[in-house]
Design a protein around this motif. Structure first.
Motif, mmCIF file in Angstrom:
data_model
loop_
_atom_site.group_PDB
_atom_site.id
_atom_site.type_symbol
_atom_site.label_atom_id
_atom_site.label_comp_id
_atom_site.label_asym_id
_atom_site.label_seq_id
_atom_site.Cartn_x
_atom_site.Cartn_y
_atom_site.Cartn_z
ATOM 1 N N UNK A 255 0.862 -1.193 0.000
ATOM 2 C CA UNK A 255 0.000 0.000 0.000
ATOM 3 C C UNK A 255 0.890 1.233 0.000
ATOM 4 N N UNK A 256 0.508 2.238 -0.764
ATOM 5 C CA UNK A 256 1.154 3.543 -0.717
ATOM 6 C C UNK A 256 0.052 4.577 -0.506
ATOM 7 N N UNK A 257 -0.025 5.116 0.702
ATOM 8 C CA UNK A 257 -1.094 6.053 1.026
ATOM 9 C C UNK A 257 -0.994 7.334 0.206
ATOM 10 N N UNK A 258 0.237 7.800 -0.041
ATOM 11 C CA UNK A 258 0.410 9.055 -0.782
ATOM 12 C C UNK A 258 -0.096 8.922 -2.207
ATOM 13 N N UNK A 259 0.203 7.783 -2.845
ATOM 14 C CA UNK A 259 -0.251 7.558 -4.220
ATOM 15 C C UNK A 259 -1.685 7.049 -4.287
ATOM 16 N N UNK A 260 -2.253 6.689 -3.133
ATOM 17 C CA UNK A 260 -3.555 6.016 -3.079
ATOM 18 C C UNK A 260 -3.502 4.738 -3.911
ATOM 19 N N UNK A 261 -2.412 3.983 -3.738
ATOM 20 C CA UNK A 261 -2.149 2.817 -4.571
ATOM 21 C C UNK A 261 -2.107 1.544 -3.740
ATOM 22 N N UNK A 262 -2.521 0.449 -4.360
ATOM 23 C CA UNK A 262 -2.386 -0.871 -3.755
ATOM 24 C C UNK A 262 -1.853 -1.834 -4.809
ATOM 25 N N UNK A 263 -1.125 -2.847 -4.347
ATOM 26 C CA UNK A 263 -0.717 -3.975 -5.177
ATOM 27 C C UNK A 263 -1.442 -5.195 -4.647
ATOM 28 N N UNK A 264 -2.092 -5.937 -5.555
ATOM 29 C CA UNK A 264 -2.908 -7.084 -5.175
ATOM 30 C C UNK A 264 -2.474 -8.320 -5.949
ATOM 31 N N UNK A 265 -2.655 -9.488 -5.334
ATOM 32 C CA UNK A 265 -2.470 -10.724 -6.084
ATOM 33 C C UNK A 265 -3.580 -10.843 -7.121
ATOM 34 N N UNK A 266 -3.323 -11.618 -8.158
ATOM 35 C CA UNK A 266 -4.286 -11.741 -9.258
ATOM 36 C C UNK A 266 -5.389 -12.723 -8.907
ATOM 37 N N UNK A 267 -6.594 -12.399 -9.338
ATOM 38 C CA UNK A 267 -7.725 -13.322 -9.218
ATOM 39 C C UNK A 267 -7.847 -14.109 -10.522
ATOM 40 N N UNK A 268 -8.223 -15.364 -10.395
ATOM 41 C CA UNK A 268 -8.352 -16.204 -11.578
ATOM 42 C C UNK A 268 -9.700 -16.056 -12.246
ATOM 43 N N UNK A 269 -9.959 -16.932 -13.199
ATOM 44 C CA UNK A 269 -11.250 -16.977 -13.858
ATOM 45 C C UNK A 269 -11.503 -15.844 -14.832
ATOM 46 N N UNK A 270 -12.735 -15.807 -15.305
ATOM 47 C CA UNK A 270 -13.170 -14.784 -16.252
ATOM 48 C C UNK A 270 -14.386 -14.047 -15.689
ATOM 49 N N UNK A 271 -14.466 -12.772 -16.004
ATOM 50 C CA UNK A 271 -15.553 -11.951 -15.477
ATOM 51 C C UNK A 271 -16.907 -12.517 -15.897
ATOM 52 N N UNK A 272 -17.875 -12.445 -14.986
ATOM 53 C CA UNK A 272 -19.243 -12.855 -15.303
ATOM 54 C C UNK A 272 -19.993 -11.770 -16.069
ATOM 55 N N UNK A 273 -19.396 -10.581 -16.158
ATOM 56 C CA UNK A 273 -20.037 -9.484 -16.881
ATOM 57 C C UNK A 273 -20.110 -9.826 -18.368
ATOM 58 N N UNK A 274 -21.304 -10.026 -18.873
ATOM 59 C CA UNK A 274 -21.488 -10.351 -20.288
ATOM 60 C C UNK A 274 -21.261 -11.806 -20.634
ATOM 61 N N UNK A 275 -20.902 -12.642 -19.658
ATOM 62 C CA UNK A 275 -20.654 -14.054 -19.938
ATOM 63 C C UNK A 275 -21.972 -14.794 -20.179
ATOM 64 N N UNK A 276 -21.908 -15.825 -21.014
ATOM 65 C CA UNK A 276 -23.082 -16.634 -21.320
ATOM 66 C C UNK A 276 -22.791 -18.078 -20.905
ATOM 67 N N UNK A 277 -23.678 -18.640 -20.082
ATOM 68 C CA UNK A 277 -23.525 -20.020 -19.624
ATOM 69 C C UNK A 277 -24.846 -20.760 -19.798
ATOM 70 N N UNK A 278 -24.797 -22.089 -19.939
ATOM 71 C CA UNK A 278 -26.039 -22.878 -19.990
ATOM 72 C C UNK A 278 -26.822 -22.701 -18.685
#
Length: 459
Positions: A255-278
């Protein structure tokens, strides 16, 4: 005119042949063998132009057929990236990399005297050793760059070495991938050398999120919050209750409070936004959404009543939204809020604050539902997290039931009333903000929610 020697680089063409693999896209690589440059190293199918009469696309199609035994239609060739390369010995060349996703035939070794293997590899598990020039092209391609410079120094190895990566990406005109230097420095202090940055921000001016890939192949996200309030909310959530979710949530790295920045580990998978599933898989996913919501709301003990509805900005939001409201919308808003004003306050629990499909990612192979973006997280009534999700199950009672089954209980009558009130407030504020900031998705989502609630009121 300069007196120095002019460049007379040869031109190479390189094939980035892609297929879908169990862990994501896979690229075709061949291993060089015999009395050739970089013997023993993996490389893309590639070659030179056969004289001035052959164009780049024709050369790529020919080399692909000669080396891999597959036939590519020139119409299926797509420009990927160009790399200006200099070898450790000082020779320079220009490599033009092309993406191809369709062909006839099965790739196989066609020239065993110069190639002893040909295999498919995931981008996250590229083989070693690999020609550094080839790796530079793939790294630039993955970073969505149009152009890269890869000038090696005397003494550098031919094979790719993370500690001697010379790849420099050249941003395209108007590109947002030009990461501020202080953000780069902050991220590399936390992660080590980063070889590829990709802007994955939601298309809004205040949103800045980059996917950063390290020299050793790891992937993280670097996020700059638009204001101190959002920064503090996300950092607090990631430090307190989010770790209890385990694998479905990112971990806070720095975290860097001055930059208002965070570093995060990556999340897997694909976004459900707009996804089509049976339908069956949709039900399974929504069941997981209910389980995830329950995990969020029980990640810390509940507190006493959460207070009144957020009505302070209602009139201002109505003024901004009124031009986009349908007949009866304003009456609906006022009647719903008035009805909910006398409701008892609900218990306060940790809430995500923006739980909607675009912040959820589904990994079918790992059978994991991931959740991201905690900048609107705060304590409040649990029902708050279903305001934006309710749009996703509209017209699908099976999906609503799947969510309730996963959540472990139905909503109480008080929660249903709070859900209606919070939904109209969120709709009006979304329409107002979207209209003022040129965000049509927010406007339409708000209009759609109001239409749904208005229809539900009819006898």
């Amino acid at each position: 005119m300069s007196e120095t020697q002019r460049h007379t680089e040869p031109l190479d063409v390189h094939l980035i042949a892609l297929r879908d693999g169990p862990a994501g896209p896979e690229v075709l690589l061949s291993r060089r063998a015999g009395d050739v440059y970089a013997a023993g190293c993996w490389h893309l199918v590639s070659g030179h132009l056969d004289g001035p009469w052959e164009d780049m696309v024709t050369a790529l199609v020919r080399e692909t057929r000669e080396e891999a035994g597959i036939v590519v239609d020139p119409a299926d060739v797509r420009a990927a990236v160009t790399v200006h390369h200099r070898s450790p010995a000082g020779g320079a060349r220009l490599g033009v990399f092309f993406e191809v996703r369709r062909w006839d035939g099965t790739p196989k070794v066609m020239e065993p005297q110069v190639c002893d293997a040909m295999e498919w590899f995931s981008f996250d598990a590229l083989p070693e050793p690999m020609v550094a020039y080839c790796r530079a092209g793939l790294d630039a391609y993955r970073a969505d760059a149009r152009l890269a410079v890869h000038f090696q120094e005397p003494g550098d190895a031919i094979a790719y070495a993370p500690n001697a990566d010379r790849t420099v990406l050249v941003p395209a005109p108007g590109s947002r991938d030009d990461v501020p230097e202080e953000v780069r420095a902050f991220a590399e202090q936390a992660l080590g050398r980063i070889t590829a940055w990709t802007d994955v921000s939601w298309v809004r001016e205040e949103s800045r999120v980059w996917r950063a890939r390290g020299a050793e192949g790891g992937t993280w996200y670097v996020k700059i919050h638009q204001n101190g309030r959002f920064h503090q909310r996300e950092a607090d959530a990631l430090r307190t209750w989010v770790p209890s979710l385990g694998a479905p949530a990112p971990q806070l790295v720095a975290v860097d409070e001055r930059l208002r920045a965070v570093v995060l580990t990556a999340a897997g998978g694909r976004s459900l936004h707009g996804a089509v599933h049976p339908p069956g898989q949709q039900q399974r996913i929504f069941h997981r959404i209910g389980q995830l919501a329950a995990a969020i709301h029980t990640s810390a003990p509940p507190h006493a009543a959460a207070g009144t509805l957020p009505l302070g900005k209602l009139e201002r939001h109505l003024d901004g939204a009124r031009a986009h409201l349908a007949p009866g919308d304003e009456e609906l808003v006022r009647a719903t809020v008035e009805k909910a004003a006398g409701l008892p306050a609900l218990e306060a629990v940790p809430t995500h604050g923006d739980l909607q499909l675009r912040n959820l990612r589904w990994d079918e192979d790992a059978d994991v539902l991931y959740v991201i973006d905690f900048e609107r997280s705060q304590e409040g009534p649990a029902i708050r997290d279903f305001v934006r999700l309710s749009d996703a199950w509209h017209g699908r009672p099976d999906l609503l039931q799947a969510v309730m089954d996963g959540y472990g209980r139905p909503f109480t009558p008080e929660e249903d009333a709070h859900l209606a009130a919070l939904s109209v407030l969120d709709s009006v504020s979304g329409i107002s903000y979207g209209a003022a900031h040129g965000d049509p998705e927010l406007v339409e989502r708000g209009r759609r929610t109001l239409a749904r609630l208005r229809s539900a009121r009819r006898p």
